[in-house]
Design a protein around this motif. Structure first.
Motif, PDB file in Angstrom:
ATOM      1  N   VAL A   1     -45.773  21.010  83.618  1.00 43.57           N
ATOM      2  CA  VAL A   1     -45.818  19.590  83.993  1.00 43.57           C
ATOM      3  C   VAL A   1     -45.801  18.667  82.781  1.00 43.57           C
ATOM      4  CG1 VAL A   1     -46.972  20.023  86.189  1.00 43.57           C
ATOM      5  CG2 VAL A   1     -48.346  19.650  84.133  1.00 43.57           C
ATOM      6  N   SER A   2     -45.423  19.193  81.603  1.00 48.46           N
ATOM      7  CA  SER A   2     -45.467  18.375  80.392  1.00 48.46           C
ATOM      8  C   SER A   2     -44.542  18.969  79.334  1.00 48.46           C
ATOM      9  CB  SER A   2     -46.895  18.311  79.841  1.00 48.46           C
ATOM     10  OG  SER A   2     -47.269  19.595  79.326  1.00 48.46           O
ATOM     11  N   GLU A   3     -44.502  18.302  78.200  1.00 50.30           N
ATOM     12  CA  GLU A   3     -43.872  18.866  77.004  1.00 50.30           C
ATOM     13  C   GLU A   3     -44.984  19.451  76.144  1.00 50.30           C
ATOM     14  OE1 GLU A   3     -41.445  15.992  75.084  1.00 50.30           O
ATOM     15  OE2 GLU A   3     -40.190  15.612  76.841  1.00 50.30           O
ATOM     16  N   LEU A   4     -44.937  20.743  75.900  1.00 47.90           N
ATOM     17  CA  LEU A   4     -46.013  21.448  75.218  1.00 47.90           C
ATOM     18  C   LEU A   4     -45.469  22.158  73.990  1.00 47.90           C
ATOM     19  CD1 LEU A   4     -48.797  23.647  76.781  1.00 47.90           C
ATOM     20  CD2 LEU A   4     -47.303  24.650  75.050  1.00 47.90           C
ATOM     21  N   THR A   5     -46.193  22.025  72.874  1.00 45.88           N
ATOM     22  CA  THR A   5     -45.849  22.750  71.653  1.00 45.88           C
ATOM     23  C   THR A   5     -47.057  23.559  71.224  1.00 45.88           C
ATOM     24  OG1 THR A   5     -44.328  21.006  70.966  1.00 45.88           O
ATOM     25  CG2 THR A   5     -45.034  22.572  69.284  1.00 45.88           C
ATOM     26  N   LEU A   6     -46.876  24.881  71.114  1.00 42.39           N
ATOM     27  CA  LEU A   6     -47.958  25.805  70.775  1.00 42.39           C
ATOM     28  C   LEU A   6     -47.688  26.376  69.381  1.00 42.39           C
ATOM     29  CD1 LEU A   6     -50.444  27.535  71.572  1.00 42.39           C
ATOM     30  CD2 LEU A   6     -48.863  29.118  72.691  1.00 42.39           C
TER      31      LEU A   6
ATOM     32  N   ARG B   1     -51.577  30.672  63.965  1.00 41.95           N
ATOM     33  CA  ARG B   1     -51.515  31.597  62.828  1.00 41.95           C
ATOM     34  C   ARG B   1     -52.831  32.345  62.729  1.00 41.95           C
ATOM     35  NH1 ARG B   1     -52.307  29.919  56.563  1.00 41.95           N
ATOM     36  NH2 ARG B   1     -52.840  32.013  55.835  1.00 41.95           N
ATOM     37  N   THR B   2     -52.748  33.664  62.574  1.00 38.62           N
ATOM     38  CA  THR B   2     -53.945  34.479  62.347  1.00 38.62           C
ATOM     39  C   THR B   2     -54.302  34.444  60.864  1.00 38.62           C
ATOM     40  OG1 THR B   2     -52.613  36.464  62.040  1.00 38.62           O
ATOM     41  CG2 THR B   2     -53.402  35.994  64.286  1.00 38.62           C
ATOM     42  N   LYS B   3     -55.538  34.829  60.555  1.00 39.09           N
ATOM     43  CA  LYS B   3     -55.997  34.768  59.165  1.00 39.09           C
ATOM     44  C   LYS B   3     -55.205  35.703  58.247  1.00 39.09           C
ATOM     45  CE  LYS B   3     -60.775  33.193  59.740  1.00 39.09           C
ATOM     46  NZ  LYS B   3     -62.207  33.490  59.478  1.00 39.09           N
ATOM     47  N   ASP B   4     -54.753  36.829  58.788  1.00 37.52           N
ATOM     48  CA  ASP B   4     -54.058  37.797  57.947  1.00 37.52           C
ATOM     49  C   ASP B   4     -52.552  37.547  57.843  1.00 37.52           C
ATOM     50  OD1 ASP B   4     -53.498  38.363  60.541  1.00 37.52           O
ATOM     51  OD2 ASP B   4     -53.905  40.507  60.441  1.00 37.52           O
ATOM     52  N   ALA B   5     -52.048  36.521  58.536  1.00 38.55           N
ATOM     53  CA  ALA B   5     -50.617  36.214  58.493  1.00 38.55           C
ATOM     54  C   ALA B   5     -50.319  35.211  57.387  1.00 38.55           C
ATOM     55  CB  ALA B   5     -50.155  35.668  59.834  1.00 38.55           C
ATOM     56  N   LYS B   6     -49.144  35.332  56.781  1.00 36.55           N
ATOM     57  CA  LYS B   6     -48.744  34.423  55.710  1.00 36.55           C
ATOM     58  C   LYS B   6     -48.253  33.083  56.251  1.00 36.55           C
ATOM     59  CE  LYS B   6     -47.544  38.076  52.432  1.00 36.55           C
ATOM     60  NZ  LYS B   6     -46.490  38.665  51.558  1.00 36.55           N
ATOM     61  N   VAL B   7     -47.642  33.093  57.435  1.00 37.76           N
ATOM     62  CA  VAL B   7     -47.151  31.859  58.050  1.00 37.76           C
ATOM     63  C   VAL B   7     -47.550  31.851  59.515  1.00 37.76           C
ATOM     64  CG1 VAL B   7     -45.177  31.636  56.498  1.00 37.76           C
ATOM     65  CG2 VAL B   7     -44.929  32.901  58.647  1.00 37.76           C
ATOM     66  N   GLY B   8     -47.464  30.695  60.111  1.00 35.88           N
ATOM     67  CA  GLY B   8     -47.707  30.582  61.535  1.00 35.88           C
ATOM     68  C   GLY B   8     -46.390  30.567  62.291  1.00 35.88           C
ATOM     69  N   HIS B   9     -46.509  30.441  63.612  1.00 40.37           N
ATOM     70  CA  HIS B   9     -45.308  30.400  64.450  1.00 40.37           C
ATOM     71  C   HIS B   9     -45.476  29.338  65.521  1.00 40.37           C
ATOM     72  CE1 HIS B   9     -44.665  34.264  62.461  1.00 40.37           C
ATOM     73  NE2 HIS B   9     -43.387  34.146  62.810  1.00 40.37           N
ATOM     74  N   ARG B  10     -44.345  28.794  65.957  1.00 41.27           N
ATOM     75  CA  ARG B  10     -44.348  27.685  66.913  1.00 41.27           C
ATOM     76  C   ARG B  10     -43.449  28.011  68.096  1.00 41.27           C
ATOM     77  NH1 ARG B  10     -42.378  22.500  64.204  1.00 41.27           N
ATOM     78  NH2 ARG B  10     -44.554  22.391  63.506  1.00 41.27           N
ATOM     79  N   LEU B  11     -43.918  27.562  69.284  1.00 34.19           N
ATOM     80  CA  LEU B  11     -43.136  27.710  70.506  1.00 34.19           C
ATOM     81  C   LEU B  11     -43.210  26.401  71.283  1.00 34.19           C
ATOM     82  CD1 LEU B  11     -41.615  29.369  72.699  1.00 34.19           C
ATOM     83  CD2 LEU B  11     -43.869  30.006  73.600  1.00 34.19           C
ATOM     84  N   ALA B  12     -42.069  25.883  71.727  1.00 31.03           N
ATOM     85  CA  ALA B  12     -42.020  24.660  72.527  1.00 31.03           C
ATOM     86  C   ALA B  12     -41.689  25.005  73.974  1.00 31.03           C
ATOM     87  CB  ALA B  12     -40.989  23.688  71.966  1.00 31.03           C
ATOM     88  N   VAL B  13     -42.385  24.336  74.895  1.00 35.52           N
ATOM     89  CA  VAL B  13     -42.130  24.492  76.326  1.00 35.52           C
ATOM     90  C   VAL B  13     -41.910  23.096  76.894  1.00 35.52           C
ATOM     91  CG1 VAL B  13     -42.979  25.345  78.532  1.00 35.52           C
ATOM     92  CG2 VAL B  13     -43.597  26.534  76.415  1.00 35.52           C
ATOM     93  N   ARG B  14     -40.778  22.903  77.532  1.00 30.69           N
ATOM     94  CA  ARG B  14     -40.468  21.572  78.091  1.00 30.69           C
ATOM     95  C   ARG B  14     -40.357  21.682  79.602  1.00 30.69           C
ATOM     96  NH1 ARG B  14     -36.459  17.927  79.460  1.00 30.69           N
ATOM     97  NH2 ARG B  14     -36.814  15.809  78.633  1.00 30.69           N
ATOM     98  N   PHE B  15     -41.417  21.256  80.286  1.00 32.11           N
ATOM     99  CA  PHE B  15     -41.479  21.259  81.749  1.00 32.11           C
ATOM    100  C   PHE B  15     -41.076  22.625  82.319  1.00 32.11           C
ATOM    101  CE2 PHE B  15     -40.868  16.827  80.515  1.00 32.11           C
ATOM    102  CZ  PHE B  15     -41.987  16.270  81.112  1.00 32.11           C
TER     103      PHE B  15
END
Length: 572
Positions: free
Chosen positions: A106-111, A114-128
């Protein structure tokens, strides 16, 4: 022949199911923050824009691996349960596996995570309901969820939302309940770029309550503590009976760290206050119940706002008894309060009374208000009975004066007499600081311009703290202005406001003046000194009609000597 029954499209099914979880922006905030708490976060930052049109929740929790991001936004996916038996021992706030899927539908969501042991994080977008790709991104460890345009594709539900100020009031109330439930977590709340509150996160509930409700209330709270042989532990605080409000926003019951809306438990706590509480007023209390997981079922409500307690009757008895004991041990005043006359050696009142809007008796006032009923000036106060009634001796016998009803009459005539002049402003020598609650702050923001027009001058100090620098002329002669603005905002956010009542100082009809007088008048269960009783009687002598309050109740009863003689069987 074509089949009439078919499977719903997954996106449509998710949007329908979202109605159970996402009722309004505050529901979104609740689900996201509960996920942060379940991820062992110790610092949660919540930024809100335009009453929830944009929501940003950041935490320093354990984070998620990239392969978990896509699963997290699907229905019935969770890291908290694996077997049916796990429901019986679930101590996490979320476990249904529906929150992110419902919000994303029901929205535009961006998740982003990043875990402590990871060098980078990751992103996922959900649009409705439509998922994008998981992409790498630089970030600190933890999780961030950004939500915007809630219900943008559902105009009917969007129209059902209230004003941005009212929606933020609901969000702030939700966050307050979560912060009180978890004093070990620091909560930082920002609305439209402005800090609203910031709890210490040091594990002490008193510190959280202090940051939310201010020192005046917290210093008066009474502790509650009890433990049963079954391992049920009750802790918390209750406000003294003479400190109350017009709604239930100063209350909370928590079971195993989760705020619940159990009306049966709430009612039994209020019943413990009932003999000392005025009608339609509600006490302050925050109570924590910790019990073995097999003593309750947390899966009884879609949003987990209610739980099923297997021994509810015994819990109700415990709550009633412990709250009652706390109030009895810290009783406000004895049933009978003797008051010392200045020219006598009688015993002085046991309690130091607070200051009220009474002035010492004078022969004539500077304002020239005439004395219309001199019999009130002939009364001699003898004392208080149950801190409700003034007993006085007079020419016709024994007078019983209802202190609240009498003070109501005084304020009612004052408001009616001032009329348009009530809008004039009177600067205060010393500004009065106030820490507003969530609903009070939302109400203040919504009516700030009107308050200034009516004569209030208010500075915003940060968070929900304000300082009142000037008040309408109608209130300038109050001995204490502490709580005046809170009383007015409480009225605006309470039941009366929902029926069209406006700000008290702009009321033109007598019914509205009467309601304002009731709010401003001294309440029952409040000790008074001899000087205050005498001043109240002097004020009554100047009213046009001292016989009753504006709601029709009598202000006094007179027992003549003849009537008392007859009751005792005397012939004269």
């Amino acid at each position: 022949m074509m089949s009439r029954i078919h499977r719903l499209d997954p996106i449509v099914a998710n949007q329908i199911a979202a109605g159970e979880v996402v009722e309004r922006p505050s529901s979104v905030v609740k689900e996201l923050v509960e996920n942060s708490l379940d991820a062992n976060a110790r610092h949660v930052v919540v930024e809100i824009e335009n009453g929830g049109w944009r929501i940003d929740v950041r935490d320093d929790g354990v984070g998620m691996h990239p392969e978990d991001l896509a699963l997290a936004v699907d229905r019935h996916t969770t890291s908290k349960l694996t077997r049916l038996e796990d429901l019986e021992s679930a101590r996490t706030l979320g476990f249904r596996g529906e929150a992110l899927a419902a919000i994303g539908s029901v929205s535009e969501l961006t998740l982003t995570s990043r875990t402590k042991d990871a060098k980078v994080g990751h992103r996922l977008a959900v649009r409705f309901g439509e998922k994008g790709r998981v992409e790498p991104v630089a970030m600190a460890f933890g999780t961030r969820v950004e939500v915007s345009h809630v219900f943008a594709l559902q105009p009917a539900r969007q129209k059902a939302l209230k004003t941005p100020a009212a929606e933020f009031g609901a969000i702030q109330q939700t966050l307050q309940q979560l912060a009180i439930a978890r004093p070990d977590v620091r909560f930082e709340v920002i609305h439209d770029g402005r800090a609203v509150f910031d709890t210490p996160g040091q594990g002490h509930a008193e510190g959280v309550l202090l940051s939310l409700f201010g020192r005046e209330l917290v210093s008066a709270l009474l502790p509650v503590s009890y433990e049963t042989e079954r391992g049920v532990r009750l802790t918390g605080f209750v406000g003294p009976a003479h400190v109350h409000r017009a709604n239930r926003l100063g209350q909370g019951i928590y079971v195993n760290g989760r705020w619940i809306g159990n009306w049966a438990l709430r009612a039994v706590v209020e019943e413990a206050f009932r003999p000392q509480l005025p009608d339609r007023r509600y006490p302050y209390f925050w109570l924590w119940l910790d019990m073995p997981p097999n003593e309750l079922d947390p899966n009884a409500h879609p949003t987990k706002a209610e739980v099923r307690l297997y021994h509810e009757q015994s819990l109700k008895a415990i709550l009633y008894r412990q709250v009652k004991d706390a109030l009895v041990q810290q009783s406000v005043s004895p049933a009978w309060t003797e008051v010392a006359h200045p020219d006598s050696a009688m015993h002085v009142s046991h309690e130091e009374p607070l200051s009220f809007a009474f002035e010492a008796p004078e022969t004539e006032r500077a304002s020239g208000e005439p004395v219309l009923h001199r019999q009130f000036r002939e009364l001699v106060p003898l004392g208080q009975w149950h801190a409700k009634y003034i007993l006085a001796q007079g020419p016709e016998g024994l007078y019983l004066i209802d202190q609240h009803a009498a003070h109501e009459r005084i304020f009612f005539e004052r408001f009616r007499r001032l009329g348009a002049d009530i809008r004039l402003s009177q600067p205060l020598l010393v500004p009065v600081p106030e820490t507003l609650s969530a609903v009070e702050w939302a109400s203040y923001q919504e009516h700030a311009e009107n308050l200034r027009h009516l004569g209030f001058s208010i500075d915003e100090l940060g968070g929900t703290m304000i300082a009142v620098r000037a008040v309408p002329t109608a209130f300038h002669d109050l001995e204490s202005h502490q709580g005046l603005l809170r009383m007015i905002l409480e009225l605006l956010s309470g039941g009366e406001a929902a029926h069209g009542a406006q700000h008290p100082v702009s009321w033109a009809e007598e019914a509205h003046y009467a309601m304002a007088a009731c709010k401003a008048a001294i309440k029952a269960n409040r000790p008074m000194s001899y000087q205050e009783m005498t001043a109240l009687l002097d004020e009554m002598s100047r009213t046009e009609d001292p016989r009753g309050c504006p709601h029709g109740r009598p202000t006094m009863i007179v027992l003549t000597v003849e009537e008392v003689d007859r009751r005792f069987g005397r012939r004269g």
